[in-house]
Structure formats: C-alpha cells, structure tokens
Scaffold this motif. Structure first.
Motif, PDB file in Angstrom:
ATOM      1  N   PRO A  51      -1.992  26.578  28.009  1.00  0.00           N
ATOM      2  CA  PRO A  51      -1.283  26.832  29.273  1.00  0.00           C
ATOM      3  C   PRO A  51      -1.272  25.578  30.161  1.00  0.00           C
ATOM      4  CG  PRO A  51      -3.172  28.330  28.974  1.00  0.00           C
ATOM      5  CD  PRO A  51      -3.259  27.313  27.903  1.00  0.00           C
ATOM      6  N   VAL A  52      -0.168  25.343  30.844  1.00  0.00           N
ATOM      7  CA  VAL A  52      -0.060  24.152  31.714  1.00  0.00           C
ATOM      8  C   VAL A  52      -1.211  24.069  32.738  1.00  0.00           C
ATOM      9  CG1 VAL A  52       1.392  22.984  33.449  1.00  0.00           C
ATOM     10  CG2 VAL A  52       2.430  23.938  31.393  1.00  0.00           C
ATOM     11  N   PRO A  53      -1.619  25.196  33.376  1.00  0.00           N
ATOM     12  CA  PRO A  53      -2.700  25.080  34.371  1.00  0.00           C
ATOM     13  C   PRO A  53      -4.036  24.605  33.794  1.00  0.00           C
ATOM     14  CG  PRO A  53      -1.566  27.174  34.596  1.00  0.00           C
ATOM     15  CD  PRO A  53      -1.071  26.565  33.322  1.00  0.00           C
ATOM     16  N   ASN A  54      -4.192  24.687  32.465  1.00  0.00           N
ATOM     17  CA  ASN A  54      -5.447  24.206  31.870  1.00  0.00           C
ATOM     18  C   ASN A  54      -5.445  22.703  31.611  1.00  0.00           C
ATOM     19  OD1 ASN A  54      -5.927  26.948  31.827  1.00  0.00           O
ATOM     20  ND2 ASN A  54      -7.066  26.875  29.918  1.00  0.00           N
ATOM     21  N   LEU A  55      -4.318  22.047  31.890  1.00  0.00           N
ATOM     22  CA  LEU A  55      -4.256  20.590  31.732  1.00  0.00           C
ATOM     23  C   LEU A  55      -4.687  19.934  33.038  1.00  0.00           C
ATOM     24  CD1 LEU A  55      -0.715  20.155  30.073  1.00  0.00           C
ATOM     25  CD2 LEU A  55      -2.938  20.192  28.907  1.00  0.00           C
ATOM     26  N   ILE A  56      -5.615  18.995  32.950  1.00  0.00           N
ATOM     27  CA  ILE A  56      -6.103  18.317  34.163  1.00  0.00           C
ATOM     28  C   ILE A  56      -5.982  16.801  33.976  1.00  0.00           C
ATOM     29  CG2 ILE A  56      -8.020  18.122  35.804  1.00  0.00           C
ATOM     30  CD1 ILE A  56      -9.266  20.627  34.424  1.00  0.00           C
ATOM     31  N   VAL A  97     -10.092  26.906  27.205  1.00  0.00           N
ATOM     32  CA  VAL A  97     -10.471  25.509  26.983  1.00  0.00           C
ATOM     33  C   VAL A  97      -9.657  24.656  27.951  1.00  0.00           C
ATOM     34  CG1 VAL A  97     -10.412  23.607  25.301  1.00  0.00           C
ATOM     35  CG2 VAL A  97     -11.025  25.917  24.552  1.00  0.00           C
ATOM     36  N   TYR A  98     -10.338  23.819  28.721  1.00  0.00           N
ATOM     37  CA  TYR A  98      -9.617  22.912  29.624  1.00  0.00           C
ATOM     38  C   TYR A  98      -9.370  21.593  28.905  1.00  0.00           C
ATOM     39  CZ  TYR A  98     -10.506  26.241  33.292  1.00  0.00           C
ATOM     40  OH  TYR A  98     -10.516  27.393  34.032  1.00  0.00           O
ATOM     41  N   VAL A  99      -8.186  21.040  29.124  1.00  0.00           N
ATOM     42  CA  VAL A  99      -7.847  19.761  28.496  1.00  0.00           C
ATOM     43  C   VAL A  99      -7.779  18.702  29.591  1.00  0.00           C
ATOM     44  CG1 VAL A  99      -6.202  18.502  27.059  1.00  0.00           C
ATOM     45  CG2 VAL A  99      -6.556  20.951  26.685  1.00  0.00           C
ATOM     46  N   VAL A 100      -8.736  17.802  29.560  1.00  0.00           N
ATOM     47  CA  VAL A 100      -8.821  16.747  30.574  1.00  0.00           C
ATOM     48  C   VAL A 100      -8.098  15.520  30.014  1.00  0.00           C
ATOM     49  CG1 VAL A 100     -10.426  15.251  31.824  1.00  0.00           C
ATOM     50  CG2 VAL A 100     -10.989  17.668  31.457  1.00  0.00           C
ATOM     51  N   LEU A 101      -7.058  15.094  30.716  1.00  0.00           N
ATOM     52  CA  LEU A 101      -6.223  13.984  30.235  1.00  0.00           C
ATOM     53  C   LEU A 101      -6.615  12.721  30.991  1.00  0.00           C
ATOM     54  CD1 LEU A 101      -3.054  16.211  30.214  1.00  0.00           C
ATOM     55  CD2 LEU A 101      -4.227  15.370  28.174  1.00  0.00           C
ATOM     56  N   ASN A 102      -7.433  11.907  30.333  1.00  0.00           N
ATOM     57  CA  ASN A 102      -8.036  10.751  31.015  1.00  0.00           C
ATOM     58  C   ASN A 102      -7.140   9.502  30.934  1.00  0.00           C
ATOM     59  OD1 ASN A 102     -10.091   9.422  32.449  1.00  0.00           O
ATOM     60  ND2 ASN A 102     -11.093   8.736  30.584  1.00  0.00           N
ATOM     61  N   LYS A 103      -7.547   8.490  31.658  1.00  0.00           N
ATOM     62  CA  LYS A 103      -6.884   7.174  31.682  1.00  0.00           C
ATOM     63  C   LYS A 103      -5.494   7.238  32.312  1.00  0.00           C
ATOM     64  CE  LYS A 103      -9.715   5.546  27.808  1.00  0.00           C
ATOM     65  NZ  LYS A 103      -9.906   4.619  26.716  1.00  0.00           N
ATOM     66  N   SER A 104      -5.312   8.186  33.251  1.00  0.00           N
ATOM     67  CA  SER A 104      -4.006   8.315  33.904  1.00  0.00           C
ATOM     68  C   SER A 104      -3.674   7.074  34.735  1.00  0.00           C
ATOM     69  CB  SER A 104      -3.967   9.569  34.781  1.00  0.00           C
ATOM     70  OG  SER A 104      -4.914   9.452  35.808  1.00  0.00           O
ATOM     71  N   ASP A 105      -4.707   6.276  35.069  1.00  0.00           N
ATOM     72  CA  ASP A 105      -4.482   5.045  35.838  1.00  0.00           C
ATOM     73  C   ASP A 105      -3.599   4.041  35.093  1.00  0.00           C
ATOM     74  OD1 ASP A 105      -6.737   3.062  34.446  1.00  0.00           O
ATOM     75  OD2 ASP A 105      -7.370   5.131  34.531  1.00  0.00           O
ATOM     76  N   LYS A 106      -3.494   4.230  33.753  1.00  0.00           N
ATOM     77  CA  LYS A 106      -2.686   3.288  32.961  1.00  0.00           C
ATOM     78  C   LYS A 106      -1.193   3.615  33.011  1.00  0.00           C
ATOM     79  CE  LYS A 106      -5.619   1.809  29.186  1.00  0.00           C
ATOM     80  NZ  LYS A 106      -5.796   2.036  27.745  1.00  0.00           N
ATOM     81  N   LEU A 107      -0.868   4.753  33.616  1.00  0.00           N
ATOM     82  CA  LEU A 107       0.517   5.237  33.585  1.00  0.00           C
ATOM     83  C   LEU A 107       1.075   5.420  34.995  1.00  0.00           C
ATOM     84  CD1 LEU A 107      -0.303   7.954  30.952  1.00  0.00           C
ATOM     85  CD2 LEU A 107       1.111   5.954  30.493  1.00  0.00           C
ATOM     86  N   ASN A 138       6.112  14.699  34.518  1.00  0.00           N
ATOM     87  CA  ASN A 138       7.269  14.629  33.619  1.00  0.00           C
ATOM     88  C   ASN A 138       6.946  15.078  32.196  1.00  0.00           C
ATOM     89  OD1 ASN A 138       8.795  13.648  35.691  1.00  0.00           O
ATOM     90  ND2 ASN A 138       8.555  11.491  35.126  1.00  0.00           N
ATOM     91  N   ASN A 139       5.661  15.054  31.831  1.00  0.00           N
ATOM     92  CA  ASN A 139       5.298  15.335  30.429  1.00  0.00           C
ATOM     93  C   ASN A 139       4.420  16.562  30.223  1.00  0.00           C
ATOM     94  OD1 ASN A 139       6.258  12.936  28.601  1.00  0.00           O
ATOM     95  ND2 ASN A 139       5.635  12.041  30.563  1.00  0.00           N
ATOM     96  N   LYS A 140       4.016  17.232  31.310  1.00  0.00           N
ATOM     97  CA  LYS A 140       3.015  18.303  31.164  1.00  0.00           C
ATOM     98  C   LYS A 140       3.496  19.460  30.270  1.00  0.00           C
ATOM     99  CE  LYS A 140       4.108  20.284  35.647  1.00  0.00           C
ATOM    100  NZ  LYS A 140       3.733  20.341  37.053  1.00  0.00           N
ATOM    101  N   HIS A 141       4.783  19.800  30.348  1.00  0.00           N
ATOM    102  CA  HIS A 141       5.271  20.926  29.535  1.00  0.00           C
ATOM    103  C   HIS A 141       5.289  20.552  28.051  1.00  0.00           C
ATOM    104  CE1 HIS A 141       6.029  23.532  32.902  1.00  0.00           C
ATOM    105  NE2 HIS A 141       6.558  22.495  33.537  1.00  0.00           N
ATOM    106  N   LYS A 142       5.650  19.306  27.793  1.00  0.00           N
ATOM    107  CA  LYS A 142       5.680  18.819  26.406  1.00  0.00           C
ATOM    108  C   LYS A 142       4.255  18.816  25.824  1.00  0.00           C
ATOM    109  CE  LYS A 142       6.698  14.525  24.103  1.00  0.00           C
ATOM    110  NZ  LYS A 142       5.896  13.421  24.561  1.00  0.00           N
ATOM    111  N   ILE A 143       3.299  18.317  26.625  1.00  0.00           N
ATOM    112  CA  ILE A 143       1.902  18.249  26.169  1.00  0.00           C
ATOM    113  C   ILE A 143       1.353  19.662  25.925  1.00  0.00           C
ATOM    114  CG2 ILE A 143      -0.453  17.575  26.837  1.00  0.00           C
ATOM    115  CD1 ILE A 143       0.841  15.247  28.463  1.00  0.00           C
ATOM    116  N   ALA A 144       1.641  20.560  26.870  1.00  0.00           N
ATOM    117  CA  ALA A 144       1.146  21.942  26.749  1.00  0.00           C
ATOM    118  C   ALA A 144       1.704  22.595  25.488  1.00  0.00           C
ATOM    119  CB  ALA A 144       1.535  22.742  27.988  1.00  0.00           C
ATOM    120  N   LYS A 145       2.958  22.319  25.206  1.00  0.00           N
ATOM    121  CA  LYS A 145       3.603  22.902  24.018  1.00  0.00           C
ATOM    122  C   LYS A 145       2.976  22.333  22.738  1.00  0.00           C
ATOM    123  CE  LYS A 145       8.098  23.978  22.189  1.00  0.00           C
ATOM    124  NZ  LYS A 145       9.429  23.423  22.000  1.00  0.00           N
TER     125      LYS A 145
END
Ligand SMILES: Nc1nc2c(ncn2[C@@H]2O[C@H](COP(=O)(O)OP(=O)(O)OP(=O)(O)O)[C@@H](O)[C@H]2O)c(=O)[nH]1
Ligand SMILES: [Mg+2]
Length: 190
Positions: free
Chosen positions: A160-165, A131-141, A148-155
C-alpha cells in the motif's frame, strides 16, 4: 539514550528473554540500515561503512520502550555462496522465530528497487501483514521524485502507498516520522 546491546549469529544467541517490542531493519547491503539507526539514535551506535557487507550479524539496539534490530544486508555480490546462505539463514531465523518481533521495516534505495527487494518483501508479508518500506537516500534525487513514482513503486512491491516512507538518513528527512510511528506501534501493544 539509545545504545548497542549485542550481536548474535542466530535467534537463540540473542537470549534477551523478555517482552520488549522489536522492530527490525532488513535490506540490501549498503542501503543505509546502520546509518538510519544512527540517525534515529542521534548518535553513532551502529557501524557504517562505504564498503557493502559491513553488518554480518544480527545487531540489537536498545531504544528505551522498544529495540531496533539491524539484520545483515543481503544481495552483496562479493561475498561467497556460503556467506550468502549464512546471511539468508540468519534473516529467515530471526523473522520466523523471534517472538519479540512486532513489525518489519524493509529498507530500500529510493532510486533502485531491485527484484531481490520485491522477493524479500513478498516473503516477509507471508508472515507479517504490515511491513513498512523505508526508501532511503532520497537526498540523491529531486524532491518531486517520490511523489511522481510512489504508485509505480507500490505496484512493483505489491504494497500500500501509505506504507512507503521516503527518508534520508543523511539529511534526517522523515527520521522523526519513523520514531513517532515506532512509538505509536509500541503503545498500541501495551
Ligand atoms: N546519499 C546518502 N547516502 C547514505 C544515506 N544513508 C547511508 N548512506 C551511505 O550508504 C553507505 C552504506 O551505509 P550503511 O549504513 O553502512 O549501509 P547498511 O545497509 O548498513 O550496509 P550493510 O551493513 O552492508 O548491510 C555509506 O557510505 C553511507 O554513508 C543517505 O541517506 N543518503
Ligand atoms: Mg550495516
């Protein structure tokens, strides 16, 4: 050119009885699923709204070699208990029973991953390993936020971190990456 095909309130009503690969977008209401579909299509083919709860049916879009299916957003507090139940039934029905479904994209807000998102991720991965996790609205950050947060989000999600987009439908950030990924996944099947 990508185009809207049809809306349906259950898997049987989709009826498109063929072998075309489908990718679906699941996510909280107002997270930007329909906006992402428009960014991928480079055209306004899906209805977008400032008000959450806009997409209340299963909407199917033709992207040539594959289809993208926009599922109704979950977690919108203003809808009735009955509507929540109905939306949940539609999601479960599509994800459990649609034989064309090849891969699920869970769309989240990069800044706000909710307990509900985590529960949905865990439920989907019971049926779909990838399952890929698409993290939208990155323009707000800030640009550094994702790194800085990908490992925390993945946990948090158990993914897996590579599935975060990280993406921005507004700024078209990583939209071509998702298109490439869908093309590669589709070709692998052929
Ligand atoms: N800042 C920002 N806002 C976005 C982005 N993508 C979508 N939005 C906004 O988020 C709101 C909801 O967008 P939709 O695409 O309708 O969200 P949805 O997930 O389809 O919502 P439902 O149909 O209710 O499930 C709209 O006001 C969009 O303009 C983005 O990349 N960045
Ligand atoms: Mg929508």
């Amino acid at each position: 050119m990508a185009k809207f095909i049809k809306s349906a309130d259950c898997v049987n009503a989709i009826a498109l009885d063929d072998q075309v690969v489908e990718f679906c977008f699941v996510g909280r209401s107002n997270v930007g699923k329909s906006t992402l579909i428009n960014a991928l299509a480079n055209a306004r083919i899906a209805r977008v709204s400032k008000q959450p709860g806009r997409t209340q049916l299963i909407n199917v879009f033709d992207f040539g070699d594959y289809r993208i299916v926009d599922l109704p957003g979950y977690g919108y507090a203003q809808v009735s208990k009955e509507k929540h139940f109905e939306i949940n039934q539609m999601l479960v029905d599509y994800i459990s029973n649609r034989s064309n479904l090849f891969c699920v994209f869970l769309i989240c807000d990069l800044a706000h991953i909710s307990k509900l998102d985590v529960d949905v991720y865990k439920n989907i991965t019971k049926r779909f390993a990838n399952v890929y996790v698409v993290l939208n609205k990155s323009d707000k950050l800030a640009n550094s936020y994702f790194d800085n947060n990908k490992h925390k989000i993945a946990k948090e999600l158990g993914c897996p971190v590579p599935n975060l987009i990280p993406v921005s439908a507004f700024k078209k950030l990583n939209i071509s990456y998702i298109k490439r990924l869908m093309n590669i996944l589709t070709k692998k099947l052929k």
